[in-house]
Design an enzyme around this catalytic site. Sequence first.
Site, mmCIF file in Angstrom:
data_model
loop_
_atom_site.group_PDB
_atom_site.id
_atom_site.type_symbol
_atom_site.label_atom_id
_atom_site.label_comp_id
_atom_site.label_asym_id
_atom_site.label_seq_id
_atom_site.Cartn_x
_atom_site.Cartn_y
_atom_site.Cartn_z
ATOM 1 N N LYS A 1 0.817 -1.191 0.000
ATOM 2 C CA LYS A 1 0.000 0.000 0.000
ATOM 3 C C LYS A 1 0.867 1.265 0.000
ATOM 4 O O LYS A 1 0.419 2.347 -0.359
ATOM 5 C CB LYS A 1 -0.879 0.028 1.274
ATOM 6 C CG LYS A 1 -1.742 -1.169 1.468
ATOM 7 C CD LYS A 1 -2.363 -1.119 2.876
ATOM 8 C CE LYS A 1 -2.947 -2.443 3.224
ATOM 9 N NZ LYS A 1 -3.258 -2.549 4.663
ATOM 10 N N ASP B 1 7.332 3.012 -2.140
ATOM 11 C CA ASP B 1 7.568 4.067 -1.163
ATOM 12 C C ASP B 1 9.035 4.095 -0.726
ATOM 13 O O ASP B 1 9.680 5.121 -0.739
ATOM 14 C CB ASP B 1 6.642 3.902 0.062
ATOM 15 C CG ASP B 1 6.672 2.497 0.672
ATOM 16 O OD1 ASP B 1 7.352 1.603 0.131
ATOM 17 O OD2 ASP B 1 5.997 2.295 1.701
ATOM 18 N N ASP C 1 14.369 -0.701 0.960
ATOM 19 C CA ASP C 1 14.969 -1.010 2.257
ATOM 20 C C ASP C 1 15.972 -2.151 2.057
ATOM 21 O O ASP C 1 17.088 -1.936 1.604
ATOM 22 C CB ASP C 1 13.820 -1.361 3.206
ATOM 23 C CG ASP C 1 14.232 -1.518 4.644
ATOM 24 O OD1 ASP C 1 15.103 -0.780 5.105
ATOM 25 O OD2 ASP C 1 13.673 -2.395 5.333
HETATM 26 P P1 IMP Z 1 12.321 -4.154 1.215
HETATM 27 O O1 IMP Z 1 11.779 -5.362 0.505
HETATM 28 O O2 IMP Z 1 13.026 -4.522 2.480
HETATM 29 O O3 IMP Z 1 13.126 -3.231 0.343
HETATM 30 O O4 IMP Z 1 11.076 -3.433 1.792
HETATM 31 C C1 IMP Z 1 10.384 -2.524 1.191
HETATM 32 C C2 IMP Z 1 9.060 -2.355 1.911
HETATM 33 O O5 IMP Z 1 9.173 -2.423 3.329
HETATM 34 C C3 IMP Z 1 8.544 -0.985 1.609
HETATM 35 O O6 IMP Z 1 7.688 -1.047 0.486
HETATM 36 C C4 IMP Z 1 7.811 -0.592 2.861
HETATM 37 O O7 IMP Z 1 6.460 -0.957 2.752
HETATM 38 C C5 IMP Z 1 8.442 -1.380 3.965
HETATM 39 N N1 IMP Z 1 9.378 -0.555 4.753
HETATM 40 C C6 IMP Z 1 10.713 -0.635 4.791
HETATM 41 N N2 IMP Z 1 11.252 0.269 5.612
HETATM 42 C C7 IMP Z 1 10.214 0.972 6.098
HETATM 43 C C8 IMP Z 1 10.124 2.101 6.993
HETATM 44 O O8 IMP Z 1 11.099 2.654 7.517
HETATM 45 N N3 IMP Z 1 8.871 2.549 7.253
HETATM 46 C C9 IMP Z 1 7.756 2.004 6.696
HETATM 47 N N4 IMP Z 1 7.799 0.968 5.851
HETATM 48 C C10 IMP Z 1 9.021 0.454 5.556
HETATM 49 MG MG MG Z 2 5.497 -1.363 0.749
#
Ligand code: IMP
Ligand code: MG
Length: 184
Positions: free
Chosen positions: A45, A105, A108
């Site tokens: 979302k 968004d 990470d």
């Molecule tokens: P990744 O797969 O670890 O790159 O995660 C990405 C997803 O994790 C993003 O689309 C966010 O929904 C969530 N996410 C990662 N870090 C944060 C944060 O600091 N705040 C809120 N959502 C986060």
């Molecule tokens: Mg997300």
Amino acid sequence: MKTIKGMKFETLISENDIATRVKELVKEIAEDSDGKEIFVIGILKGSFIFLSDLLRLFNVHNIHPSLDFITVESYGSGKTSSGKLKMLRDITTDIENKWVLIVDDILDTGRTLAFAKEYFLKKKPASIKTCVFLDKPERRVNEFKADYVGFEVPDKFVVGYGMDYDNLFRELPYVGVLSDEEDT
Ligand code: IMP
Ligand code: MG
């Protein structure tokens, strides 16, 4: 320091700074896409507010993209990632030969976007670019790099502008950092 729903946080990126940077990003994307047919895929979302700002600015550059959304399950509730990924909601349109832009968004660990990019590459688009509002490079577990990045941020949990903590704070028009301090 603000307290909402018993959680303390501070502003990291103001509403004004967001507006300025989003305009610059759209200009870059407009130049790179160079009149091609753009297909935007938003990751739900978290991307919905960033994406709605991007889309309305595309209009300024005479760009009229198609839009669809996916849901990739990457986080449980709370601050920790399970590391497992699943396409919970897929697009319903053919993207073959289209100029695809995946929007999220925050980048990470990189797992979500790496997974989504690999998934859509199999559908033979003309190209796939990725655009994220925030990038937390310190947290990466792979080599993933986004083509368009709004802001680089430190390894802190952020909320607002679509991003949540336990499905809260998405509505904030700025980006805040949650504090580790206990509410006393
Ligand atoms: P990744 O797969 O670890 O790159 O995660 C990405 C997803 O994790 C993003 O689309 C966010 O929904 C969530 N996410 C990662 N870090 C944060 C944060 O600091 N705040 C809120 N959502 C986060
Ligand atoms: Mg997300």
